[in-house]
Design an enzyme around this catalytic site. Structure first.
Site, mmCIF file in Angstrom:
data_model
loop_
_atom_site.group_PDB
_atom_site.id
_atom_site.type_symbol
_atom_site.label_atom_id
_atom_site.label_comp_id
_atom_site.label_asym_id
_atom_site.label_seq_id
_atom_site.Cartn_x
_atom_site.Cartn_y
_atom_site.Cartn_z
ATOM 1 N N HIS A 1 1.407 -0.973 0.386
ATOM 2 C CA HIS A 1 -0.211 -0.184 -0.657
ATOM 3 C C HIS A 1 0.383 1.244 -0.048
ATOM 4 C CE1 HIS A 1 1.016 1.237 4.384
ATOM 5 N NE2 HIS A 1 0.448 -0.200 4.924
ATOM 6 N N CYS B 1 3.179 -4.639 6.750
ATOM 7 C CA CYS B 1 3.079 -5.119 5.024
ATOM 8 C C CYS B 1 4.030 -3.808 4.270
ATOM 9 C CB CYS B 1 2.162 -2.467 4.952
ATOM 10 S SG CYS B 1 0.743 -3.929 5.894
#
Length: 395
Positions: free
Chosen positions: A322, A340
């Protein structure tokens, strides 16, 4: 009779009459009759009075010394059940009656078969049987969905409503065919979920069909299959990315050709990204990352509730690729995320638009552990092939 007449004629030609006159005896024509032709015999595969019969069990009719003339089936109220008779694909001497629609569970049926023998003799055989009444019926879900296109890392997944007691029976009735043949094998990841994958990723541009012929199948413990289902999907281009946590780079390939190499930041020492082949599951143009979804309150030390853009989920343990504009300075040099893969918004947007469910993101050289059952739905590619094969109920 014609036979007797022929015998009399033969006797006259051989002088029998003169011999009889010489001895003063009398003559008589020998008599003979052909043995009566046996009547047709009819045998039904489901015995009269049978109970707990699978509604999918084939109804076979064998006829000897005659020809099958008619087959009728009625339900418990006497209403006719539509169906048709055709030769068995496995035995040329056997006919099979197939209903136009599936028979029902917990229902009485009567089959009547008539055959004609020699001399217009008619033989009729009747059998009344009752289909099984299940404790419950299972209608499993199947992924990928019918008509979709997925990446080369998407396994076939079958989700049963409850634990399957007879896994071998279930697996024998699950079939996967593909336009490019593979060595794929089913493997049970839980008692109610079984996956199918090849030893390596699917070949690109492959059409796959999954047939779950589970209606009338005894899954054990009183559970029977409710329906048959067929799902077809397409495997698209081979999108495989490598997220190197030590080099801090995300290298994106399609069909083996490198398209992008982006600087990135992976999980920190406190929250390392898991190693192993991750699979793209879904995408969000905007989403709020919330630590409370995995048990850490947003206002607790280390907790967070942060809006992000262009989030591509790669596992169900909270790992995404992301946009993270706050970590651009660390991207390419250090790992500071909560697990992430952090990119700039611009690069995350490119990856978001490029990705499709089933694409592969291989995380390497992270200080974290390897993707596993605790990380959610798809950790299939992290399982060694011999262990995967051993997970089959038919191995």
């Amino acid at each position: 009779m014609l036979v007797a007449a022929v015998l009399a004629l033969v006797a006259g030609c051989t002088g029998t009459s003169s011999d009889a006159s010489a001895t003063g005896g009398t003559t008589s024509s020998p008599s003979s009759s052909a043995p009566a032709a046996p009547p047709a015999q009819v045998a039904l595969s489901i015995a009269d009075g049978a109970a707990d019969v699978s509604p999918a069990q084939p109804l076979e009719i064998d006829v000897t010394a005659g020809e099958l003339d008619d087959v009728t089936v009625t339900d418990g109220s006497g209403a006719p059940v539509p169906g048709e008779v055709a030769p068995s694909a496995e035995d040329a001497g056997t006919a099979v009656w197939t209903p136009a629609a599936d028979l029902a569970y917990g229902t009485s049926y009567t089959v009547t078969a008539t055959a004609a023998g020699a001399g217009d003799q008619v033989t009729t055989e009747t059998s009344t049987f009752t289909t099984v009444t299940p404790r419950s019926q299972d209608k499993p879900d199947i992924g990928p969905l019918d008509g979709t296109t997925v990446g080369v890392g998407m396994p076939v997944r079958v989700f049963f409503d409850e634990p399957v007691a007879d896994k071998a029976a279930a697996e024998r009735n699950l079939t996967v065919t593909s336009s490019t043949p593979t060595d794929g094998v089913w493997s049970w990841v839980t008692d109610s979920e079984v996956h199918f994958r090849p030893s390596t990723y699917w070949p690109a541009d492959t059409d796959v069909t999954v047939e779950a012929d589970l209606f009338g199948v005894d899954l054990g413990d009183g559970v029977w299959g409710e329906v048959d289902r067929t799902v077809s999907f397409h495997v698209g281009e081979a999108h495989v990315s490598v997220a190197d946590a030590a080099a801090h780079t995300l290298t994106v390939t399609s069909g083996g050709q490198v398209l992008q190499t982006y600087p990135m930041s992976a999980g920190s020492a406190e929250n390392p990204t898991h190693n192993g082949a991750h699979v793209v599951l879904e995408k969000f143009a905007d989403i709020t990352m919330d630590s409370s979804t995995f048990g850490l309150a947003a206002d607790a030390p280390g907790g967070y509730r942060t809006p992000v853009k262009y989030a591509t989920r790669i596992s169900n343990n909270g790992e995404f690729v992301h946009g993270a504009p706050w970590s651009v300075r660390q991207q390419g040099s250090s790992n500071v995320s909560h697990g992430c893969i952090n990119l700039s918004d611009e690069r995350a947007r490119w990856f978001y638009e490029f990705s499709q469910p089933g694409d592969v993101v291989e995380v390497v050289d992270s200080i974290g552990g390897t993707l596993g059952p605790a990380d959610g739905d798809i950790y299939d590619w992290a399982v060694p092939w011999d262990q995967w094969q051993a997970g089959s109920a038919l191995s």
